[in-house]
Design a protein around this motif. Sequence first.
Motif, short mmCIF file in Angstrom:
data_model
loop_
_atom_site.label_atom_id
_atom_site.label_comp_id
_atom_site.label_asym_id
_atom_site.label_seq_id
_atom_site.Cartn_x
_atom_site.Cartn_y
_atom_site.Cartn_z
N THR A 1 35.68 114.01 75.59
CA THR A 1 36.48 115.04 74.91
C THR A 1 35.89 115.52 73.59
O THR A 1 36.38 116.49 73.04
CB THR A 1 37.90 114.52 74.62
N ASN A 2 34.89 114.82 73.06
CA ASN A 2 34.36 115.07 71.73
C ASN A 2 35.47 114.94 70.68
O ASN A 2 35.57 115.72 69.75
CB ASN A 2 33.67 116.42 71.63
N MET A 3 36.31 113.90 70.88
CA MET A 3 37.39 113.61 69.95
C MET A 3 37.27 112.17 69.46
O MET A 3 36.80 111.30 70.18
CB MET A 3 38.76 113.82 70.60
N ARG A 4 37.71 111.97 68.22
CA ARG A 4 37.69 110.65 67.59
C ARG A 4 39.10 110.06 67.67
O ARG A 4 40.09 110.76 67.44
CB ARG A 4 37.27 110.82 66.14
N ILE A 5 39.16 108.75 67.96
CA ILE A 5 40.44 108.05 67.99
C ILE A 5 40.81 107.62 66.57
O ILE A 5 40.03 106.96 65.90
CB ILE A 5 40.38 106.82 68.93
N LEU A 6 42.01 108.01 66.17
CA LEU A 6 42.54 107.62 64.87
C LEU A 6 43.38 106.35 64.99
O LEU A 6 43.39 105.52 64.09
CB LEU A 6 43.37 108.74 64.27
N LYS A 7 44.13 106.23 66.08
CA LYS A 7 44.95 105.05 66.37
C LYS A 7 44.93 104.80 67.87
O LYS A 7 44.88 105.75 68.65
CB LYS A 7 46.39 105.25 65.91
N GLN A 8 45.00 103.52 68.24
CA GLN A 8 44.99 103.13 69.65
C GLN A 8 45.95 101.95 69.83
O GLN A 8 45.94 101.03 69.03
CB GLN A 8 43.57 102.72 70.06
N LYS A 9 46.76 102.02 70.89
CA LYS A 9 47.68 100.93 71.21
C LYS A 9 47.69 100.71 72.72
O LYS A 9 47.60 101.66 73.49
CB LYS A 9 49.10 101.26 70.74
N ALA A 10 47.81 99.45 73.12
CA ALA A 10 47.87 99.10 74.54
C ALA A 10 49.19 99.58 75.13
O ALA A 10 50.24 99.48 74.50
CB ALA A 10 47.75 97.59 74.71
N ILE A 11 49.11 100.12 76.35
CA ILE A 11 50.31 100.50 77.12
C ILE A 11 50.50 99.50 78.26
O ILE A 11 51.56 98.95 78.45
CB ILE A 11 50.19 101.92 77.71
N GLY A 12 49.44 99.31 79.05
CA GLY A 12 49.55 98.44 80.21
C GLY A 12 48.25 98.37 80.98
O GLY A 12 47.22 98.88 80.53
N TYR A 13 48.31 97.73 82.14
CA TYR A 13 47.14 97.64 83.01
C TYR A 13 47.57 97.65 84.46
O TYR A 13 48.73 97.34 84.77
CB TYR A 13 46.29 96.40 82.70
N ILE A 14 46.64 98.05 85.32
CA ILE A 14 46.90 97.98 86.76
C ILE A 14 45.87 97.07 87.39
O ILE A 14 44.73 96.97 86.94
CB ILE A 14 46.91 99.38 87.44
N GLU A 15 46.31 96.39 88.44
CA GLU A 15 45.43 95.57 89.26
C GLU A 15 45.42 96.18 90.65
O GLU A 15 46.46 96.23 91.31
CB GLU A 15 45.92 94.12 89.29
#
Length: 165
Positions: free
Chosen positions: A82-96
């Motif tokens: 995306t040519n975007m920088r992450i300012l904040k990141q938080k976990a939502i979940g995962y799939i198996e």
Amino acid sequence: MKIKSSFINRSGQTLEYTYHDLDSFEELNDKKVKGVHGFCFCGDKLVIVYSESKGYWTPPGGGVKQDETVEEAVVREILEETNMRILKQKAIGYIEISERDGSVTTQTRAMCIVEPIGPFIADADHEGDITEIKLIDPKNIKQYFDWGEVSDHVLTRALELKNSL
């Protein structure tokens, strides 16, 4: 929350998967994560990407490189696609995902607050899979892709996390 579902992969096979909520990526313990997706917000808009070669829209994401953390993979993939920088990141979940050969593939979902660092021209990595990005109203997500109950739940969690910042 745990959600069981299935999907048809690009080879036409139906695969079963289970989604699990996460409060932190540390909860993954020793799971080998192969893929990441970021539900990214630029202001009030959700960032989605299109791959012409694959023929579909999706949240930005991709594979995890050897010796790379999940968080590092999300940062790298968002930047590349995306040519975007992450300012904040938080976990939502995962799939198996239960693969046909009996193995299990693990992928994560994260909520990200992003900002552009320049115009999007094309996917910055060597593969160039992503040919277009859009910033959409999150309520219109199903016009672009629908992962059923899982996408509804992940988007709801992403919006809750975004609004809690």
